[in-house]
Design a protein around this motif. Sequence first.
Motif, short mmCIF file in Angstrom:
data_model
loop_
_atom_site.label_atom_id
_atom_site.label_comp_id
_atom_site.label_asym_id
_atom_site.label_seq_id
_atom_site.Cartn_x
_atom_site.Cartn_y
_atom_site.Cartn_z
N ARG A 133 -3.41 -32.24 -11.57
CA ARG A 133 -2.38 -31.17 -11.69
C ARG A 133 -1.16 -31.48 -12.59
O ARG A 133 -0.98 -30.32 -13.44
CB ARG A 133 -1.78 -31.17 -10.18
CG ARG A 133 -0.81 -29.91 -9.97
CD ARG A 133 -0.28 -29.66 -8.84
NE ARG A 133 0.71 -30.97 -8.88
CZ ARG A 133 2.06 -30.84 -9.45
NH1 ARG A 133 2.11 -29.76 -10.27
NH2 ARG A 133 2.94 -31.95 -9.52
N GLN A 134 -0.62 -32.63 -12.67
CA GLN A 134 0.29 -33.12 -13.55
C GLN A 134 -0.26 -32.92 -15.13
O GLN A 134 0.63 -32.63 -15.95
CB GLN A 134 1.14 -34.37 -13.32
CG GLN A 134 1.68 -34.50 -12.13
CD GLN A 134 2.06 -35.90 -11.73
OE1 GLN A 134 1.90 -36.84 -12.54
NE2 GLN A 134 2.63 -36.01 -10.56
N ALA A 135 -1.34 -33.12 -15.18
CA ALA A 135 -2.15 -33.26 -16.62
C ALA A 135 -2.01 -31.91 -17.31
O ALA A 135 -2.08 -31.69 -18.46
CB ALA A 135 -3.13 -34.01 -16.72
N ARG A 136 -2.58 -31.05 -16.61
CA ARG A 136 -2.78 -29.61 -17.01
C ARG A 136 -1.52 -29.25 -17.79
O ARG A 136 -0.39 -29.05 -17.26
CB ARG A 136 -2.86 -28.62 -15.60
CG ARG A 136 -3.43 -27.33 -16.37
CD ARG A 136 -4.18 -26.50 -15.09
NE ARG A 136 -5.44 -27.23 -14.69
CZ ARG A 136 -6.59 -27.21 -15.17
NH1 ARG A 136 -6.73 -26.21 -16.40
NH2 ARG A 136 -7.68 -27.87 -14.85
N GLY A 137 -1.80 -28.64 -19.01
CA GLY A 137 -0.63 -28.25 -19.82
C GLY A 137 -0.02 -29.30 -20.79
O GLY A 137 0.72 -28.84 -21.66
N GLN A 138 -0.32 -30.52 -20.52
CA GLN A 138 0.04 -31.56 -21.24
C GLN A 138 -0.53 -31.61 -22.68
O GLN A 138 -1.66 -31.45 -22.83
CB GLN A 138 0.06 -32.95 -20.70
CG GLN A 138 0.98 -33.02 -19.49
CD GLN A 138 1.10 -34.38 -19.07
OE1 GLN A 138 0.22 -35.29 -19.05
NE2 GLN A 138 2.25 -34.74 -18.04
N ASN A 139 0.25 -32.24 -23.57
CA ASN A 139 -0.39 -32.46 -25.08
C ASN A 139 -0.50 -33.82 -24.86
O ASN A 139 0.70 -34.70 -24.87
CB ASN A 139 0.74 -31.79 -26.01
CG ASN A 139 0.72 -30.44 -26.12
OD1 ASN A 139 -0.19 -29.95 -26.62
ND2 ASN A 139 2.03 -29.85 -25.84
N VAL A 140 -1.59 -34.46 -25.26
CA VAL A 140 -1.84 -35.89 -25.37
C VAL A 140 -2.07 -36.21 -27.13
O VAL A 140 -2.87 -35.77 -27.56
CB VAL A 140 -3.12 -36.18 -24.37
CG1 VAL A 140 -3.42 -37.57 -24.73
CG2 VAL A 140 -2.64 -36.28 -23.24
#
Length: 398
Positions: A28-35
């Motif tokens: 959930r936290q990862a969704r939308g993140q730029n890696v």
Amino acid sequence: MLIRSVVLIGLFFGTLATYASDWSETERQARGQNVYFYAWGGSPAINKYIKRWGAIVKERNGVSLNHVKVDDISLPLQGIQTAKRIGKSDYGSVDVLWINGENFARMKRDGLLGASFVSTLPSAKNINLDDPTIIADFSVTTDGLEAPWGRARLVFIYDEKRISNPPRSMQEMYEYAKEHPGRLTYPEPPNFHGTTFLKQVLLETTQHIDWLSEPYSSERFDSATEPLWKFLDSLHPHLWRTGREFPDSAEVMMDLFSDGLLDITLSFNPNDASQRIIDGRFASSVRTYVHDGGTIGNTHFLAIPFNATARAGALVWINLLLGTEAQADKASPSVWGDPTVIDVMRLTEEDRLLFESVDLGPATLTSDALGTPLSEPHASWVEPLEVAWKARYFGQIQ
């Protein structure tokens, strides 16, 4: 007894539920993140693989992957080290690193890595985390601070139409070089493949092999390496350009080999020759071999810096890369040819078929033919070896 069994079963399933809940929260936290994934960018095949799976992690998990292509992974480490020194513990520009053992040792020593994470990855259940090449990286314990991504093995490559019986030890290589002057060479250290060649010679010649698994000692260096320098002093005059010049990289060696200027080349990927046969760069008669006493092998890893901005996204990206689909895809020489870290016997029959159906190509050795790999010397030996090589053969550190 029955009550105790019921309690234990309850605790087991409770732990599984908590584990699944924790991973769901990570997703959930990862969704939308730029890696931002810092990785060597010198291989079109690897770059293509990363791009394809970057699109998959975007589609499945909503994570946007940015592959930052680098020639030397030690360069972004300088920025991470600066952030550590000034106390900047968040909003770093690097989320995931593809690193080798030398740089892992540096990051671990200097506290540049985030918390241990490998055991939290769902995909880790298919990996034997007790494998010696996963427990330690260049003889430095990993402690779950980096995730195994693929396996590497030093192999030698020849054309069986030109050579019927290739040299299967460093001593035999020396004899071959004397009989065929100018037909052998190795990459110039500190190129990674060149340094690996030095370590292979060291392992085959030293009288103190047990010292090499321990941290570097200046008091032991001369005794441990004297046979190495004696061997190279004898070998160099018989090499390509009489050992006064060395190829910049293994890739340059590959070109010299395919052009017929060398009889033997080398790689740290046991599937490399098959991949080059498939794409037409090597003749179909090219084959791979290892020395009778074994060759250096290790595992390459992915790490998360202590100040990663998108740690959740980094975990999701790494978990995807360790999954059965991505690992089987990577193992194919037509894609990359990087051997899997998965223990295939842990898989379901359906997932096992993903690997069993991979055509490894005509030049790839079986596991039995590869044999047991030789362990890498401790990471702290690398720089002293490279410095000594430069000083001895070029008179200065370049």
